[in-house]
Write an enzyme that holds these catalytic residues in place. Structure first.
Site, PDB file in Angstrom:
ATOM      1  NE  ARG B  51      54.862  72.756   3.415  1.00 26.06           N
ATOM      2  CZ  ARG B  51      53.718  72.648   4.064  1.00 26.06           C
ATOM      3  NH1 ARG B  51      52.648  73.273   3.634  1.00 26.06           N
ATOM      4  NH2 ARG B  51      53.655  71.916   5.150  1.00 26.06           N
ATOM      5  CB  THR B  52      59.187  72.040  -2.525  1.00 27.81           C
ATOM      6  OG1 THR B  52      59.318  72.869  -1.380  1.00 27.81           O
ATOM      7  CG2 THR B  52      59.805  72.734  -3.709  1.00 27.81           C
ATOM      8  CE  LYS B  80      71.451  50.576  -5.843  1.00 25.15           C
ATOM      9  NZ  LYS B  80      70.712  50.615  -7.114  1.00 25.15           N
ATOM     10  NE  ARG B 101      64.228  70.823  -0.379  1.00 29.86           N
ATOM     11  CZ  ARG B 101      63.491  71.804   0.156  1.00 29.86           C
ATOM     12  NH1 ARG B 101      62.938  72.715  -0.609  1.00 29.86           N
ATOM     13  NH2 ARG B 101      63.329  71.863   1.442  1.00 29.86           N
ATOM     14  CG  HIS B 129      63.267  77.257  -1.752  1.00 26.80           C
ATOM     15  ND1 HIS B 129      62.937  76.690  -2.958  1.00 26.80           N
ATOM     16  CD2 HIS B 129      62.329  76.841  -0.877  1.00 26.80           C
ATOM     17  CE1 HIS B 129      61.845  75.953  -2.806  1.00 26.80           C
ATOM     18  NE2 HIS B 129      61.462  76.038  -1.554  1.00 26.80           N
TER      19      HIS B 129
END
Ligand SMILES: [Zn+2]
Lengths: 153, 301
Positions: B51-52, B80, B101, B129
């Site tokens: 969504r974001t 890795k 994010r 956020h």
């Protein structure tokens, strides 16, 4: 410090710094925070000594060494009531209290396991948000930590 | 560290917030532009959030910018064992702006310090956020005509819900009154109540979603099962915080229901058709708010 019955409890020093009134359980943390183990000057450490003020105390005498306030203030988080005596020619020329700094750089660990500082090689940084009650806030995860939850690195 | 980064809602002053909201309104009036022509924006999603990510990438595409990045860390070099710092430094060489994010708290602040390009936080663990908060503010201002002197009712998980904490901080500039409605386990933390007290902001707490007749904004959040120590407690409270259409009968005509989405069962679908349901439009507003935030971070407005 010369007590007739008990003898010399802690030797007097000619020049240097005396950190007094350290809570006994914090003494060796103070040693480690100030990196005293890396100094080659003469250092006398006494612990569980009788104190009129706090019951028992620890004391550290460092010969020929004076600390910047920014360095000595690092111990504020664990021993905010410690007293600092600056000695010259066997005389206390200055008595200082420990001041809690506004920011604490890389001395304490964040209590939040999900904080980036506990998962990547990041130096910790805390902002002191309450000097009276010693409350700090992590610069990264923004979590507040009170004195009893403070963990030294 | 780039000074134009937007990591935490407290990075914005009141004036800055209002400026961003004004720009968001301009982007809404005219969303397709070429402001980001020749700009490359990296969207680094170390955990998935479709969504974001879609919202940010829509904002970038409508401004004519190019997007690079990934949507899941398991497909990148960080799986890795590459450090976050190395990934950020590398991407700083390619892009003009980073949108990050990350599942860890504080990751975005750290990224903003190691990058020499601006960084926008699209969610760092349970911490911040801030672009969600800006779209919430935009939605509130748009529906109420002002941000000042509003009654904001927050419902649900007020303990762990980062969106309500950030919204509380942001609204504190505008003389709000708060009502906090939450089960005992998920009450607003003392830290935020203390903040209200110090700022002289009125608030009161309730444990049931009943009287909302004074609300200007009803801000619903998800009550998640995994937040409860005791599953029986969850079963007891989960339906108390479900909003149903008939509960909106005696509310103000201008009242609007907001929700950061995704919702599960805390808003009954019978609310969706009510004109007071605003959560889907709220999500659409996210594109305009993010257009303004991106342009600001790049120094283009
Ligand atoms: Zn932290």
């Amino acid at each position: 410090m010369l007590d007739k019955k008990k003898g010399l409890v802690v030797v007097a020093i000619e020049n240097g710094t005396v950190i007094d009134q350290i809570p006994p359980d914090k003494l060796f943390k103070v040693v480690s925070i100030l990196n005293l183990d890396t100094l080659d000057c003469q250092i006398t450490v006494g612990n569980n000594l009788k104190s009129n003020k706090i019951g028992t105390k620890g004391i550290i005498k460092i010969t020929g060494k004076y600390f910047e306030p920014s360095v000595i203030n690092k111990i504020a988080l664990i021993a905010p009531n410690a007293k600092l005596n600056i000695i010259k020619d066997y005389q206390v020329i200055e008595k200082r209290n420990i001041d809690i700094p506004d920011e604490i750089n890389n001395i304490i660990r964040c209590a939040n396991p999900k904080c980036i500082t506990n998962n990547e090689p990041v130096e910790t940084l805390f902002h002191v948000i309450d000097k009276e009650n010693v409350k700090v806030k992590c610069h990264y995860c923004e979590r507040s930590i009170s004195q009893e939850s403070i963990i030294m690195k | 560290m780039n000074k134009r980064s937007f990591v935490s809602i407290t990075d914005y002053s009141k004036e800055k917030m209002l400026k961003i909201l004004d720009y968001a309104a301009e982007f809404e009036a005219n969303p397709n532009r070429d402001t980001l022509a020749n700009k490359v924006v990296a969207t680094l999603f170390f955990e998935p959030s479709t969504r974001t990510k879609l919202s940010f990438e829509t904002a970038i595409n409508r401004l004519g910018g190019k997007v690079i990045g990934f949507s899941d860390a398991s497909t990148t070099s960080s799986s890795k064992g590459e450090s976050l710092k190395d990934t950020i430094v590398m991407v700083s060489n390619y892009a003009d702006l980073i949108v990050i994010r990350h599942p860890l708290d504080g990751a975005a602040r750290y990224a903003s310090e190691v990058a020499d390009i601006p960084v926008i936080n699209a969610g760092d663990g349970s911490n911040q956020h801030p672009t969600q908060t800006m779209l919430d503010l935009y939605s509130i201002k748009k529906t109420q005509g002002t941000l000042e002197n509003l009654n904001i009712v927050m419902v649900g998980d007020l303990k762990y819900g980062r969106t309500v904490h950030s919204l509380l901080m942001a609204m504190s500039h505008f003389n709000p009154s708060f009502t906090f409605i939450a089960p005992d386990e998920l009450k607003m933390p003392d830290e935020y109540k203390q903040f209200c007290y110090e700022k002289g902001i009125k608030y009161h707490e309730e444990s049931e979603l009943k009287d909302i007749s004074n609300a200007d904004i009803l801000y619903m959040t998800r009550v998640q099962k995994e937040r409860f120590q005791d599953i029986i407690e969850y079963e007891k409270v989960k339906n108390i915080y479900t909003l149903r259409n008939k509960m909106l009968d005696n509310t103000k005509p201008t009242m609007r229901v907001l929700h950061p989405l995704p919702r599960v069962n805390e808003i009954d679908t019978d609310v969706d058709a009510n004109e007071k349901a605003y959560y889907f439009k709220q999500a659409k507003n996210g594109v305009f708010a993010r257009q303004a935030i991106i342009c600001d971070a790049l120094g283009l407005i």
